[in-house]
Design a protein around this motif. Sequence first.
Motif, PDB file in Angstrom:
ATOM      1  N   ASP A  46       0.853  -1.179   0.000  1.00  0.00           N
ATOM      2  CA  ASP A  46       0.000   0.000   0.000  1.00  0.00           C
ATOM      3  C   ASP A  46       0.892   1.233   0.000  1.00  0.00           C
ATOM      4  O   ASP A  46       1.831   1.346   0.814  1.00  0.00           O
ATOM      5  CB  ASP A  46      -0.886  -0.001   1.247  1.00  0.00           C
ATOM      6  N   TYR A  99       0.725   4.406   0.917  1.00  0.00           N
ATOM      7  CA  TYR A  99       0.880   5.279   2.074  1.00  0.00           C
ATOM      8  C   TYR A  99       1.592   4.575   3.229  1.00  0.00           C
ATOM      9  O   TYR A  99       2.366   5.197   3.961  1.00  0.00           O
ATOM     10  CB  TYR A  99      -0.482   5.836   2.504  1.00  0.00           C
ATOM     11  N   ARG A 100       1.356   3.285   3.376  1.00  0.00           N
ATOM     12  CA  ARG A 100       2.115   2.519   4.367  1.00  0.00           C
ATOM     13  C   ARG A 100       3.578   2.429   3.936  1.00  0.00           C
ATOM     14  O   ARG A 100       4.498   2.606   4.749  1.00  0.00           O
ATOM     15  CB  ARG A 100       1.504   1.117   4.511  1.00  0.00           C
ATOM     16  N   ASP A 115       6.832   4.100   5.944  1.00  0.00           N
ATOM     17  CA  ASP A 115       7.967   3.281   6.368  1.00  0.00           C
ATOM     18  C   ASP A 115       9.278   3.826   5.804  1.00  0.00           C
ATOM     19  O   ASP A 115      10.289   3.899   6.516  1.00  0.00           O
ATOM     20  CB  ASP A 115       7.775   1.830   5.915  1.00  0.00           C
TER      21      ASP A 115
END
Length: 248
Positions: free
Chosen positions: A102, A104-105, A109
């Motif tokens: 994903d 945005y994840r 990170d």
Amino acid sequence: MLNTDRPKPKSREAKSLHGQIANDLGARILAGEFMPGNSLPNEAACGKTYGVSRTAVREALKTLAAKGLVRSRPKVGSLVEPRSRWNLFDPHVLGWYCASADFYRFAADVQQIRRMVEPEAAALAAAARGPLELSRIEEAYGEMAATEDANLWNAADVRFHLAVLDASGNELLRPFGRVIESLLANLFVCTLATGQDQRASLMQHGAILRAIRDGKPLTARLAVRKLLAQTDRTIEQAKVRGRSRQKA
């Protein structure tokens, strides 16, 4: 508009026949088609699917096992390992992760790693860089300044940040740069697709370069933090626009 469909990085594993199979299965595991605890198709089924011998399949599975993705059990077959066992710092696993995560994840990170590493690397570079290391940073910056082509800009942007890590003088940061190269490349493709102001970004990169050139560690550290903060804002703005489109 944010393009979260990042191009899948090409893997060196794909040069051989068993590498092509490993590349496909690895990408499918990272994409969630085969979840942890699931069994992969057996050697015979894989051989039929890919049109190859069992030997080629077996070699592909050994490759995936070496990367922590699968393990083979007698009479059970190959099972997908828990994510905690995956070697995400392996360049190929990292490439599959970049292509499937994903956005945005993924971006959160990457930015977290960058905040922990890049400001201090720039400060070290300002104190320790030699003429060769400085010339590589200047060269990458010059390439960014000389182009409006998104692909050339992104490639030069990645080289700029890797050159800063190299200039730090820390021998452990240098190989780390090779590890995160794929992360940076994928992140920059997406942030530029949001309509990121290249002129403003170039000015911020110039501030980092000048601080390193002038031997000012504190200034270099702060310049990188400002650049990362702007990237955070770009990502957040894209996220807000995406939510607005979903509600419309």
